[in-house]
Design a protein around this motif. Sequence first.
Motif, mmCIF file in Angstrom:
data_model
loop_
_atom_site.group_PDB
_atom_site.id
_atom_site.type_symbol
_atom_site.label_atom_id
_atom_site.label_comp_id
_atom_site.label_asym_id
_atom_site.label_seq_id
_atom_site.Cartn_x
_atom_site.Cartn_y
_atom_site.Cartn_z
ATOM 1 N N VAL A 12 34.734 -25.144 2.709
ATOM 2 C CA VAL A 12 35.777 -25.802 3.497
ATOM 3 C C VAL A 12 35.148 -27.030 4.150
ATOM 4 N N PHE A 13 35.785 -28.181 3.966
ATOM 5 C CA PHE A 13 35.324 -29.413 4.595
ATOM 6 C C PHE A 13 36.261 -29.779 5.733
ATOM 7 N N VAL A 14 35.675 -30.166 6.844
ATOM 8 C CA VAL A 14 36.441 -30.665 7.985
ATOM 9 C C VAL A 14 35.863 -32.019 8.374
ATOM 10 N N MET A 15 36.632 -32.796 9.075
ATOM 11 C CA MET A 15 36.181 -34.133 9.422
ATOM 12 C C MET A 15 35.370 -34.163 10.717
ATOM 13 N N GLU A 16 35.760 -33.383 11.707
ATOM 14 C CA GLU A 16 35.115 -33.442 13.021
ATOM 15 C C GLU A 16 34.620 -32.070 13.474
ATOM 16 N N LYS A 17 33.671 -32.083 14.416
ATOM 17 C CA LYS A 17 33.149 -30.830 14.972
ATOM 18 C C LYS A 17 34.262 -29.990 15.596
ATOM 19 N N ALA A 18 35.214 -30.650 16.244
ATOM 20 C CA ALA A 18 36.323 -29.915 16.865
ATOM 21 C C ALA A 18 37.138 -29.168 15.808
ATOM 22 N N HIS A 19 37.308 -29.788 14.636
ATOM 23 C CA HIS A 19 38.040 -29.135 13.544
ATOM 24 C C HIS A 19 37.273 -27.901 13.068
ATOM 25 N N LYS A 20 35.953 -28.039 12.945
ATOM 26 C CA LYS A 20 35.123 -26.913 12.500
ATOM 27 C C LYS A 20 35.242 -25.743 13.470
ATOM 28 N N LEU A 31 36.278 -16.162 6.672
ATOM 29 C CA LEU A 31 35.199 -17.082 6.311
ATOM 30 C C LEU A 31 33.858 -16.389 6.109
ATOM 31 N N LYS A 32 33.864 -15.131 5.806
ATOM 32 C CA LYS A 32 32.630 -14.342 5.707
ATOM 33 C C LYS A 32 31.534 -15.045 4.914
ATOM 34 N N HIS A 33 31.850 -15.502 3.711
ATOM 35 C CA HIS A 33 30.854 -16.116 2.840
ATOM 36 C C HIS A 33 31.234 -17.545 2.462
ATOM 37 N N THR A 34 32.152 -18.131 3.197
ATOM 38 C CA THR A 34 32.610 -19.481 2.896
ATOM 39 C C THR A 34 32.063 -20.456 3.928
ATOM 40 N N PRO A 35 31.209 -21.386 3.502
ATOM 41 C CA PRO A 35 30.673 -22.350 4.458
ATOM 42 C C PRO A 35 31.737 -23.349 4.909
ATOM 43 N N VAL A 36 31.656 -23.733 6.163
ATOM 44 C CA VAL A 36 32.506 -24.785 6.712
ATOM 45 C C VAL A 36 31.584 -25.959 7.025
ATOM 46 N N VAL A 37 31.830 -27.083 6.351
ATOM 47 C CA VAL A 37 30.969 -28.257 6.472
ATOM 48 C C VAL A 37 31.703 -29.353 7.229
ATOM 49 N N CYS A 38 31.070 -29.831 8.287
ATOM 50 C CA CYS A 38 31.627 -30.945 9.046
ATOM 51 C C CYS A 38 31.107 -32.246 8.440
ATOM 52 N N LEU A 39 32.009 -33.130 8.055
ATOM 53 C CA LEU A 39 31.645 -34.399 7.437
ATOM 54 C C LEU A 39 31.350 -35.495 8.455
ATOM 55 N N ALA A 40 31.585 -35.234 9.724
ATOM 56 C CA ALA A 40 31.330 -36.203 10.796
ATOM 57 C C ALA A 40 32.054 -37.525 10.539
ATOM 58 N N ILE A 41 33.344 -37.413 10.261
ATOM 59 C CA ILE A 41 34.210 -38.582 10.078
ATOM 60 C C ILE A 41 35.272 -38.514 11.169
ATOM 61 N N ALA A 42 35.351 -39.551 11.972
ATOM 62 C CA ALA A 42 36.361 -39.587 13.037
ATOM 63 C C ALA A 42 37.757 -39.465 12.433
ATOM 64 N N ASP A 43 38.581 -38.665 13.059
ATOM 65 C CA ASP A 43 39.946 -38.432 12.570
ATOM 66 C C ASP A 43 40.875 -39.511 13.119
ATOM 67 N N ASN A 44 40.608 -40.751 12.721
ATOM 68 C CA ASN A 44 41.444 -41.859 13.202
ATOM 69 C C ASN A 44 41.896 -42.761 12.055
ATOM 70 N N TYR A 45 41.985 -42.201 10.871
ATOM 71 C CA TYR A 45 42.445 -42.934 9.698
ATOM 72 C C TYR A 45 43.860 -42.482 9.346
ATOM 73 N N VAL A 46 44.571 -43.333 8.646
ATOM 74 C CA VAL A 46 45.899 -42.948 8.170
ATOM 75 C C VAL A 46 45.749 -42.320 6.790
ATOM 76 N N TYR A 47 46.739 -41.576 6.394
ATOM 77 C CA TYR A 47 46.744 -40.872 5.111
ATOM 78 C C TYR A 47 46.434 -41.827 3.966
ATOM 79 N N MET A 48 45.443 -41.465 3.160
ATOM 80 C CA MET A 48 45.034 -42.203 1.962
ATOM 81 C C MET A 48 44.507 -43.617 2.248
#
Length: 68
Positions: A12-20, A31-48
């Motif tokens: 699972v990829f998330v953009m920010e630490k708060a999302h994680k 989420l027992k065996h599913t990693p959650v990876v924070c991409l460290a991308i600010a959530d201030n972009y518009v869709y696409m």
Amino acid sequence: MSGDLIEWADIVFVMEKAHKSKVNSKYDKLLKHTPVVCLAIADNYVYMQPELISLLIQKVSLHIHLEG
């Protein structure tokens, strides 16, 4: 995001630490065996937004092989 998607995912990829934090707290049992990876991308972009797509490709490709 839903429990079904969490169960289906290999990672699972998330953009920010708060999302994680929210994902980990809401879906802890699924989420027992599913990693959650924070991409460290600010959530201030518009869709696409091209800049967002570029960042996502760059950062996700460090974790998985993207074809094409």
